[in-house]
Write an enzyme that holds these catalytic residues in place. Sequence first.
Site, PDB file in Angstrom:
ATOM      1  N   GLU A 109       0.890  -1.191  -0.033  1.00 26.44           N
ATOM      2  CA  GLU A 109      -0.016  -0.112   0.132  1.00 26.44           C
ATOM      3  C   GLU A 109       0.931   1.217   0.047  1.00 26.44           C
ATOM      4  O   GLU A 109       1.731   1.223   0.784  1.00 26.44           O
ATOM      5  CB  GLU A 109      -0.899   0.099   1.295  1.00 26.44           C
ATOM      6  CG  GLU A 109      -2.085   0.959   1.117  1.00 26.44           C
ATOM      7  CD  GLU A 109      -2.933   0.889   2.471  1.00 26.44           C
ATOM      8  OE1 GLU A 109      -3.442  -0.169   2.472  1.00 26.44           O
ATOM      9  OE2 GLU A 109      -3.183   1.964   2.928  1.00 26.44           O
ATOM     10  N   ASP A 111       0.064   5.497   0.468  1.00 26.09           N
ATOM     11  CA  ASP A 111      -0.818   6.248   1.115  1.00 26.09           C
ATOM     12  C   ASP A 111      -0.356   7.691   1.006  1.00 26.09           C
ATOM     13  O   ASP A 111       0.574   8.278   1.563  1.00 26.09           O
ATOM     14  CB  ASP A 111      -1.060   6.038   2.287  1.00 26.09           C
ATOM     15  CG  ASP A 111      -1.813   4.578   2.590  1.00 26.09           C
ATOM     16  OD1 ASP A 111      -2.312   3.988   1.686  1.00 26.09           O
ATOM     17  OD2 ASP A 111      -1.513   4.130   3.983  1.00 26.09           O
ATOM     18  N   GLU A 113      -2.745  10.489   3.137  1.00 32.99           N
ATOM     19  CA  GLU A 113      -3.716  10.785   3.970  1.00 32.99           C
ATOM     20  C   GLU A 113      -3.791  12.309   4.405  1.00 32.99           C
ATOM     21  O   GLU A 113      -2.674  12.862   5.007  1.00 32.99           O
ATOM     22  CB  GLU A 113      -3.815   9.908   5.123  1.00 32.99           C
ATOM     23  CG  GLU A 113      -4.069   8.449   4.847  1.00 32.99           C
ATOM     24  CD  GLU A 113      -4.183   7.475   5.954  1.00 32.99           C
ATOM     25  OE1 GLU A 113      -5.300   6.883   6.244  1.00 32.99           O
ATOM     26  OE2 GLU A 113      -3.032   7.608   6.532  1.00 32.99           O
TER      27      GLU A 113
END
Length: 293
Positions: A109, A111, A113
């Site tokens: 993953e 990311d 955010e």
Amino acid sequence: MAKTLCHGLIFLSILAVMISSLLLDAVLARPATFQDDFQVTWSDNHLKQIEGGRAIQLILDQYAGCGFASKYKYLYGRVSMKIKLVAGDSAGTVTAFYMNSDTDNIRDELDFEFLGNRSGQPYTVQTNVYARGVGNREQRVNLWFDPSADYHLYSIMWNHDQVVFSVDDYPIRVYKNSEAKGIPFPKSQPMGVFSTLWEADDWATRGGLEKINWSKAPFYAYYKDFDIEGCVVPGPSACPNNPSNWWEGPSYKQLSAGQIAKYNWVKRNYMIYDYCTDKSRYPVAPPECAIGV
């Protein structure tokens, strides 16, 4: 015989063009509208297409957030979007843009955010990397502009040598392929592209001290200029390892001098958290922390 040789050369030329075309077809580039390459995955009544499908509005209220995902998975390439984040008092909200292998046990993953803030405070972007199930590699940077006032470009470039997270072409994080040193790197699992707008006031703003103010709801985030250039999986197996893919070129194996200067400027002035220096979590820094860009 010369005529036969000529026909043979023509056939080989046509075959080469066909093979090249197949490889190019496996590289998906620049979807024109949201419908082309994405689908709503969560609360379709909280996501609206605007500007003729070229942009979308995500909505968060007391009842639900929402999310969308790519229709395909990709193995290497670049994905980018222009995003205008939640304006005003956005404390407790999280707008996420990430790639995920969507596998249960050994997850990969990458990311972005975006952590909401109280009005007047800087917006924080948190990046994280999971490689072969090893994660908790957070870094946080305060954005040096108001990301709710206009659209800004956020991108993830992923090749055999590195992963680069960028904001308006400023690299804010680099994760190098150091498998030779026993450090995991996402290399074999294709990943989809996801985005969500949701409530996370138990941790998002000042570690959960600032709670979401529902009187300010609904909250809105906007996306446009969706751009995916990568090897579609399933697709021709030669695509992910094709050295002719632009993201595998010499200029993408490491940051340029100009990019390093931008990266260092961000790190020096705007980085507020780095797992590499968090002795409470990692008394001994993970091995990738000793690797430069």
